[in-house]
Motif scaffolding. Structure first.
Motif, short mmCIF file in Angstrom:
data_model
loop_
_atom_site.label_atom_id
_atom_site.label_comp_id
_atom_site.label_asym_id
_atom_site.label_seq_id
_atom_site.Cartn_x
_atom_site.Cartn_y
_atom_site.Cartn_z
N SER A 89 103.66 73.63 45.23
CA SER A 89 104.91 73.09 44.72
C SER A 89 105.33 71.87 45.53
CB SER A 89 106.00 74.16 44.78
OG SER A 89 107.24 73.64 44.39
N GLY A 90 105.84 70.88 44.84
CA GLY A 90 106.31 69.68 45.53
C GLY A 90 105.26 68.63 45.75
N GLY A 91 103.99 68.96 45.47
CA GLY A 91 102.92 67.97 45.63
C GLY A 91 102.88 67.02 44.45
N LYS A 92 102.07 65.98 44.57
CA LYS A 92 101.94 64.99 43.51
C LYS A 92 100.60 65.17 42.80
CE LYS A 92 101.50 59.99 42.77
NZ LYS A 92 102.20 60.04 41.47
N VAL A 93 100.62 65.17 41.48
CA VAL A 93 99.41 65.16 40.68
C VAL A 93 99.45 63.95 39.75
CG1 VAL A 93 99.07 67.66 40.79
CG2 VAL A 93 100.41 66.68 38.91
N SER A 94 98.28 63.47 39.40
CA SER A 94 98.16 62.29 38.56
C SER A 94 97.44 62.64 37.26
CB SER A 94 97.39 61.18 39.29
OG SER A 94 98.02 60.83 40.49
N PHE A 118 95.82 67.81 34.26
CA PHE A 118 97.18 67.36 34.06
C PHE A 118 97.14 66.06 33.25
CE2 PHE A 118 97.13 69.76 38.03
CZ PHE A 118 98.13 70.68 37.78
N GLY A 119 97.84 66.08 32.12
CA GLY A 119 97.90 64.91 31.27
C GLY A 119 99.11 64.07 31.58
N SER A 120 99.87 63.77 30.53
CA SER A 120 101.06 62.93 30.72
C SER A 120 102.16 63.65 31.48
CB SER A 120 101.58 62.46 29.36
OG SER A 120 101.91 63.56 28.54
N ALA A 121 102.15 65.00 31.45
CA ALA A 121 103.13 65.77 32.23
C ALA A 121 102.60 65.89 33.66
CB ALA A 121 103.35 67.14 31.61
N GLN A 122 102.89 64.89 34.47
CA GLN A 122 102.28 64.77 35.79
C GLN A 122 103.16 65.42 36.86
OE1 GLN A 122 100.99 60.67 36.44
NE2 GLN A 122 100.67 60.44 34.24
N TYR A 123 103.22 66.74 36.80
CA TYR A 123 103.89 67.50 37.85
C TYR A 123 103.14 68.81 38.05
CZ TYR A 123 106.19 69.04 33.49
OH TYR A 123 106.46 69.45 32.20
N PRO A 124 103.10 69.33 39.27
CA PRO A 124 102.28 70.52 39.56
C PRO A 124 102.80 71.75 38.85
CG PRO A 124 103.63 69.95 41.46
CD PRO A 124 103.79 68.83 40.47
N ASP A 160 98.27 64.46 45.83
CA ASP A 160 98.26 65.37 46.97
C ASP A 160 96.84 65.90 47.18
OD1 ASP A 160 98.85 67.16 48.95
OD2 ASP A 160 99.83 68.61 47.64
N GLN A 161 96.32 65.75 48.38
CA GLN A 161 94.96 66.18 48.69
C GLN A 161 94.90 67.62 49.20
OE1 GLN A 161 92.31 63.88 48.09
NE2 GLN A 161 94.05 62.84 47.12
N GLY A 162 96.02 68.29 49.26
CA GLY A 162 96.06 69.65 49.81
C GLY A 162 95.30 70.66 48.97
N GLU A 163 95.05 71.81 49.58
CA GLU A 163 94.30 72.89 48.94
C GLU A 163 95.07 73.47 47.76
OE1 GLU A 163 91.49 75.87 51.22
OE2 GLU A 163 93.52 76.69 51.12
N TRP A 164 94.36 73.78 46.67
CA TRP A 164 94.94 74.46 45.52
C TRP A 164 94.46 75.91 45.49
CZ3 TRP A 164 93.74 70.46 41.02
CH2 TRP A 164 94.57 69.33 41.19
N ASP A 165 95.35 76.83 45.14
CA ASP A 165 94.95 78.22 44.95
C ASP A 165 94.26 78.40 43.61
OD1 ASP A 165 95.97 79.26 47.36
OD2 ASP A 165 98.00 79.31 46.53
N LEU A 166 93.37 79.39 43.57
CA LEU A 166 92.66 79.74 42.34
C LEU A 166 92.81 81.24 42.08
CD1 LEU A 166 89.24 77.85 42.79
CD2 LEU A 166 91.09 77.23 41.21
#
Length: 444
Positions: A89-94, A118-124, A160-166
């Motif tokens: 949460s709070g990170g940036k996605v493109s 992530f398409g046009s809705a660019q939020y995590p 954001d280059q941080g780790e993502w959970d799966l």
């Protein structure tokens, strides 16, 4: 008898445990399956950890990483592996950030793949995709042996280059009752007229879950909730064979005195019972006024839908729970505040249920009477499982009670029979004297 009574005591102790309340978490939170096992993806296929059918796993992936997981498959079973990616949460996605999920054979030939991006809705927010190894006489990947799930992450340098959970799930499709379906092509036409607006129930508030695990059950009707900026809510709808799902999501107006335009504010996605992506509505902008966005008409659920390569047709290949996720952009908070906005979901499931093509228990690829009850009561998946466990517990209580009662009756009967035989076998008491058995009673 002591064993039966101990069983009853243990059962009653379990039955007395308090239930849990499930509700959506704070914006940006996600509820993982608490039974998920840890699975560390490998950069090298030879070191991949094995996934088991029916298993749920937690893992993580770094920016630009490619992770392998192992499958051991036979030559007759369709296998599906899904991945839910949960950015921090709070990170940036493109635009275009996300993951690709594929299943590959031991020679690295691809069996199938799907993207979650992530398409046009660019939020995590949580997004999902799956891949499959499907048995098809004209297809590839038909042999038994070792296969690999490959998950690849794409992240822009500005993101954001941080780790993502799966969260990974491995499901096996049941065997068909007949050797092969009569039709091997997907339908090309189906009813497209939107049904009349469903009636709103008297108590039509349904609080969405915070993940696929605790998604709230819905049936045909109009349902109300509230969603905060940055939050994703999860719901599920049982759709049987031959039935067609219609869904519309809407936001109410804001009570804020401010007015501003937020692009791609509302994102709504649909996933099938194996958590494969089916469809989404075009992310809708919000300017403080009411908005409403429907899904394009989807085909009725049919086994033959799998022969279409598009997600929205091919994804409607199973009966079972279909999952809706609704996300509200965190950018909405800037002009309108963090106050929740009223959310409306209109759900219609049309058509009579048809016979399952599978033999035996279809598992997650079926709609059971218990599923219909859960949808009618608005239970989450977790609550429905808990209720089913309580029903099983009460059956065990009844069985243990009957068993203990039977043991007690048999024990009393045996004791009575033994006592009578002993009495019959005992010699007659001699007569005469104050102490007929040879003297006064002894002091102990």
């Amino acid at each position: 008898m002591r064993g039966a009574l101990a069983t009853m005591a243990a059962v009653f102790a379990v039955a007395a445990l308090p239930g849990q309340a499930y509700a959506a978490g704070a914006p940006g939170s996600y509820t993982f399956d608490p039974d998920a096992e840890s699975a560390v993806g490998a950069d090298i296929s030879a070191e991949a950890s094995k996934l088991e059918p029916g298993g749920v796993y937690r893992s993580a992936i770094r920016s630009g990483q490619k992770l392998y997981y192992r499958l051991d498959l036979d030559a007759k079973t369709n296998a599906y592996v899904s991945a839910v990616v949960v950015p921090k949460s709070g990170g940036k996605v493109s635009y275009g950030d996300g993951i690709t999920v594929s299943i590959r054979d031991s020679s690295d030939d691809e069996c199938s793949s799907q993207d979650a991006v992530f398409g046009s809705a660019q939020y995590p927010r949580p997004i999902a995709a799956y891949a499959s190894r499907r048995i098809d006489k004209d297809g590839s990947c038909q042999d038994a042996g070792t296969y690999y799930v490959l998950i690849e992450r794409e992240t822009k340098e500005t993101s954001d280059q941080g780790e993502w959970d799966l969260e990974l799930r491995y499901a096996s499709e049941p065997q068909l009752a007949k050797p092969s379906p009569e039709a091997t092509t997907a339908p090309t036409a189906w009813p497209s007229a939107s049904p009349p607006p469903p009636a709103a129930a008297t108590d039509n508030t349904r609080r969405g879950g915070a993940g696929y695990y605790d998604a709230t059950s819905l049936e045909t009707g109009e349902w109300k909730d509230r969603i905060e900026p940055g939050q994703t809510l999860f719901y599920r709808v049982p759709v049987d064979w031959g039935q067609q799902l219609f869904a519309t999501a809407g936001l109410s107006n804001s009570t804020s005195e401010k007015s501003a335009y937020v692009s791609s504010a509302l994102a709504v996605s649909l996933e099938n019972p194996a958590l494969g992506h089916v469809a989404e509505v075009s992310p809708t902008s919000y300017s403080g006024k009411p908005i409403s966005v429907p899904f394009d008409p989807l085909p009725p659920v049919a086994y033959e839908n799998r022969y279409d390569s598009s997600d929205d047709v091919g994804g409607m290949r199973f009966a079972g729970w279909y999952y809706l996720s609704v996300s509200l952009s965190p950018e909405v908070a800037k002009p309108y505040g963090q106050k929740p906005i009223a959310l409306t979901l209109k759900i219609s499931v049309k058509g009579e249920a048809e016979e399952s093509p599978y033999k035996g228990d279809a598992g997650i690829f079926a709609v059971t009477p218990g599923d219909k009850d859960a949808a009618r009561q608005g239970q989450s998946g977790a609550q429905a499982a808990e209720a089913a466990g309580e029903r099983d517990t009460m059956k065990l209580v009844a069985a243990a009670g009957i068993g203990a009662g039977t043991v007690l009756v048999l024990w009393l009967g045996a004791w009575t029979l033994i006592a009578r035989r002993r009495a019959a076998a005992a010699p007659a008491a001699p007569t005469g004297g104050p102490y007929p058995y040879g003297g006064p009673p002894q002091a102990w």
